[in-house]
Structure formats: C-alpha cells, structure tokens
Design a protein around this motif. Structure first.
Motif, PDB file in Angstrom:
ATOM      1  N   SER A  21      22.079  33.808  27.687  1.00 21.41           N
ATOM      2  CA  SER A  21      21.453  35.380  27.426  1.00 21.41           C
ATOM      3  C   SER A  21      20.408  35.373  27.743  1.00 21.41           C
ATOM      4  N   GLN A  22      19.427  36.695  27.938  1.00 18.71           N
ATOM      5  CA  GLN A  22      17.624  36.018  28.115  1.00 18.71           C
ATOM      6  C   GLN A  22      16.575  36.404  26.693  1.00 18.71           C
ATOM      7  N   THR A  23      15.759  35.371  27.223  1.00 18.03           N
ATOM      8  CA  THR A  23      14.478  35.141  25.968  1.00 18.03           C
ATOM      9  C   THR A  23      13.801  35.545  26.770  1.00 18.03           C
ATOM     10  N   ILE A  24      13.157  36.017  25.925  1.00 17.61           N
ATOM     11  CA  ILE A  24      11.217  36.407  26.777  1.00 17.61           C
ATOM     12  C   ILE A  24      10.381  35.664  25.457  1.00 17.61           C
ATOM     13  N   HIS A  25       9.385  34.693  26.194  1.00 19.94           N
ATOM     14  CA  HIS A  25       8.992  34.014  25.753  1.00 19.94           C
ATOM     15  C   HIS A  25       7.456  34.336  25.199  1.00 19.94           C
ATOM     16  N   GLN A  26       6.971  34.371  24.213  1.00 21.06           N
ATOM     17  CA  GLN A  26       4.857  35.286  24.972  1.00 21.06           C
ATOM     18  C   GLN A  26       3.974  32.931  23.907  1.00 21.06           C
ATOM     19  N   TRP A  27       2.919  33.364  24.187  1.00 25.78           N
ATOM     20  CA  TRP A  27       2.033  32.020  23.094  1.00 25.78           C
ATOM     21  C   TRP A  27       0.876  32.391  23.391  1.00 25.78           C
ATOM     22  N   GLU A  55       0.447  33.308  28.604  1.00 28.95           N
ATOM     23  CA  GLU A  55       1.420  33.383  29.123  1.00 28.95           C
ATOM     24  C   GLU A  55       2.523  33.884  28.296  1.00 28.95           C
ATOM     25  N   CYS A  56       3.813  33.716  29.582  1.00 23.76           N
ATOM     26  CA  CYS A  56       4.841  34.527  29.068  1.00 23.76           C
ATOM     27  C   CYS A  56       5.816  34.270  29.978  1.00 23.76           C
ATOM     28  N   THR A  57       6.938  33.530  29.527  1.00 26.00           N
ATOM     29  CA  THR A  57       7.697  33.198  30.297  1.00 26.00           C
ATOM     30  C   THR A  57       9.197  33.640  29.932  1.00 26.00           C
ATOM     31  N   VAL A  58      10.443  33.726  30.814  1.00 32.23           N
ATOM     32  CA  VAL A  58      11.742  34.684  31.112  1.00 32.23           C
ATOM     33  C   VAL A  58      12.910  33.029  30.692  1.00 32.23           C
ATOM     34  N   GLU A  59      13.857  33.564  30.439  1.00 29.53           N
ATOM     35  CA  GLU A  59      14.404  32.673  30.855  1.00 29.53           C
ATOM     36  C   GLU A  59      16.103  33.276  30.517  1.00 29.53           C
ATOM     37  N   THR A  78      17.350  34.859  33.560  1.00 30.07           N
ATOM     38  CA  THR A  78      16.955  35.905  34.553  1.00 30.07           C
ATOM     39  C   THR A  78      17.017  35.222  36.034  1.00 30.07           C
ATOM     40  N   SER A  79      16.942  36.071  36.786  1.00 32.28           N
ATOM     41  CA  SER A  79      16.201  35.688  38.062  1.00 32.28           C
ATOM     42  C   SER A  79      15.793  37.038  38.571  1.00 32.28           C
ATOM     43  N   ASN A  80      14.311  36.289  39.424  1.00 30.51           N
ATOM     44  CA  ASN A  80      13.429  37.946  40.445  1.00 30.51           C
ATOM     45  C   ASN A  80      13.649  39.524  39.207  1.00 30.51           C
ATOM     46  N   PRO A  81      13.130  38.639  37.879  1.00 27.23           N
ATOM     47  CA  PRO A  81      12.371  39.839  37.282  1.00 27.23           C
ATOM     48  C   PRO A  81      11.139  40.531  37.244  1.00 27.23           C
ATOM     49  N   ASN A  82      11.266  42.094  37.328  1.00 33.26           N
ATOM     50  CA  ASN A  82      10.216  42.514  36.895  1.00 33.26           C
ATOM     51  C   ASN A  82       9.736  42.431  35.630  1.00 33.26           C
ATOM     52  N   LEU A  83       8.274  41.901  35.793  1.00 36.83           N
ATOM     53  CA  LEU A  83       7.221  41.800  35.075  1.00 36.83           C
ATOM     54  C   LEU A  83       6.284  42.333  34.613  1.00 36.83           C
ATOM     55  N   ARG A 109       1.552  36.052  38.122  1.00 39.05           N
ATOM     56  CA  ARG A 109       2.616  34.977  38.522  1.00 39.05           C
ATOM     57  C   ARG A 109       2.705  34.272  39.999  1.00 39.05           C
ATOM     58  N   PRO A 110       2.275  32.567  39.068  1.00 37.23           N
ATOM     59  CA  PRO A 110       2.934  32.089  39.462  1.00 37.23           C
ATOM     60  C   PRO A 110       4.551  31.248  39.597  1.00 37.23           C
ATOM     61  N   GLN A 111       4.668  31.675  39.265  1.00 40.69           N
ATOM     62  CA  GLN A 111       6.458  31.770  39.182  1.00 40.69           C
ATOM     63  C   GLN A 111       7.266  32.395  38.672  1.00 40.69           C
ATOM     64  N   ASP A 112       8.870  32.587  39.094  1.00 41.11           N
ATOM     65  CA  ASP A 112       9.448  33.940  39.275  1.00 41.11           C
ATOM     66  C   ASP A 112       9.493  34.121  37.905  1.00 41.11           C
ATOM     67  N   ARG A 113       9.541  33.151  36.770  1.00 38.53           N
ATOM     68  CA  ARG A 113      10.465  34.100  35.559  1.00 38.53           C
ATOM     69  C   ARG A 113       8.767  34.154  34.611  1.00 38.53           C
ATOM     70  N   GLN A 114       7.111  33.117  34.770  1.00 37.74           N
ATOM     71  CA  GLN A 114       6.317  33.302  34.561  1.00 37.74           C
ATOM     72  C   GLN A 114       5.207  34.473  34.473  1.00 37.74           C
ATOM     73  N   PHE A 115       4.342  34.816  33.477  1.00 40.41           N
ATOM     74  CA  PHE A 115       3.725  35.742  34.112  1.00 40.41           C
ATOM     75  C   PHE A 115       2.451  35.336  33.062  1.00 40.41           C
ATOM     76  N   ILE A 116       1.044  35.265  33.748  1.00 38.68           N
ATOM     77  CA  ILE A 116      -0.150  34.863  32.988  1.00 38.68           C
ATOM     78  C   ILE A 116      -1.038  36.382  32.852  1.00 38.68           C
ATOM     79  N   LEU A 117      -1.737  36.261  31.577  1.00 39.19           N
ATOM     80  CA  LEU A 117      -3.021  37.577  31.430  1.00 39.19           C
ATOM     81  C   LEU A 117      -3.921  36.699  30.674  1.00 39.19           C
TER      82      LEU A 117
END
Lengths: 110, 111
Positions: free
Chosen positions: A1-7, A22-26, A28-33, A68-76
C-alpha cells in the motif's frame, strides 16, 4: 500500500532563517506531487505541483521554492523565512484525480 | 481565476441534527470532490462527483452535484460527535489533477 511521509511534524524558526521540508511517497511510481499551505482556520492553498522529476509548477508568487530530485521525493525550501510563511504545510500525491495527503508540518516563524 | 465558494463558514449543531454545506462556482465544474479534515489532522478524500445531477450516499452522508455542474452539496443526517471537522469541496484540474479548494465549512457538534 502507498504511504506518504513528511518531516518534521513541527518546526519553529526565526525570521530570516532557511527552510527545508521533505516529503516522500512509498508504494507508487511516477506520482503527481503537491505542496499546499493552510493558514490557521483557513482553507488550503496550492503552492507547487510536480508531474515528474525536475518538473515544478508554481501556483503563487512567494518566498518559497520546490524541487523534485527523485521520483518520490518533493522538497519545499526557502532561503529566508518571513513571518507570513507560518502555517500548516501539507504534501499530497496522486496518480489520478484523488489526492492523498501527508500528516503535514506545522511551521511557526517568530 | 477560478473560484469555488463554500458556505457556511461555520456550523454549530446539536448532536442528532442535520447539517449541510454548499459549494458554488461561477463557472462549470468538470468534477467536484469532497474532503474531511479532522481538527489537527490532514484532509481525507470522501468522494468524487462527475455527472450532472449525480447523487451519491455514504451511510449518513449524501453528496449532490447540481444539474448545471456549478454547485454541489454535502448533507449529513443525524450528526454525531465523530462528524466534527472541516469539510472542503475541491475541483480537480486538468491532467495535473491539482485541486482548487473551497474555503471549507467547519462543523462543531454539541453532545
């Protein structure tokens, strides 16, 4: 299942200091963030979204940037925080219309 | 830009009473989604409506999309304390699926 982490979950920063959330998603592939901000007792404002690695769209002019340096990583990020940057920052992902939100980061700028 | 207006801003009801929140747009909506955010929590997807006049039910919750696809409503029958939170409507836009949120309705339920 998919999970999303923020810290982190909460953050207190002085005015003028830098920011990195930082935000990471587990699962799933190629999500919109997406990055949203919610002021206290207010609605959600879309800040940035990304449909792929290195692709960032900004919705409102502001003191913040996203990467967005990686597929499942999004940084603000911010180089210098303002008082008005305080709020609840939410990351979300989707592969279709439904969005799934992370637990959020509460940022207080003093 | 596109705006989705939501009313009321607040609603305070006695447990067992009904509750309704309304979303209105000046332009035709391609779809409407509803989310619930518990106090201190993050928004959670409830439902999506796409068709004109569509009505969907989830237990005590009834969601409706207007015939002209310019308005939507969420109705809760016999509220419970677990219904407390802020309810947002949102439109999913283009191929990015970005959401444009309404301002939300905060529901408080007196036990």
């Amino acid at each position: 299942s998919q999970t999303i982490h923020q810290w982190p979950a909460t953050l207190v920063q002085p005015v003028g200091s830098p920011l990195s959330l930082e935000c990471t998603v587990e699962g799933t592939s190629n999500p919109n963030l997406y990055w949203y901000r919610q002021a206290a007792g207010r609605g959600l404002q879309l800040l940035f979204y990304s449909v792929g690695i290195g692709q960032i769209s900004s919705e409102v002019p502001q003191n913040l940037s996203a990467s967005r340096p990686q597929d499942r990583q999004f940084i603000l990020s911010s180089k210098k925080l303002l008082l008005s940057d305080s709020g609840f920052y939410l990351c979300a992902w989707s592969t279709r219309e439904t969005q799934y939100f992370g637990p959020g980061t509460r940022l207080l700028v003093l | 830009g596109q705006q989705v207006m939501q009313i009321p801003q607040y609603q305070h009801v006695q447990e067992g009473e009904d509750f309704t929140t309304y979303c209105n747009s000046s332009t035709t909506l391609s779809n409407i989604q509803w989310y619930k955010q518990r106090p201190g929590g993050h928004p959670v997807f409830l439902i999506q409506l796409v068709k004109s006049g569509e009505v969907k039910k989830q237990k005590r919750l009834t969601f409706q999309f207007g015939e002209a696809k310019k308005n939507s409503s969420l109705h809760i029958t016999a509220t419970q304390t677990t219904d407390v939170g802020t309810y947002f409507c949102a439109e999913s836009m283009d191929s990015s699926y970005k959401l444009i949120f309404g301002s939300g309705t905060r529901l408080l339920v007196r036990p």
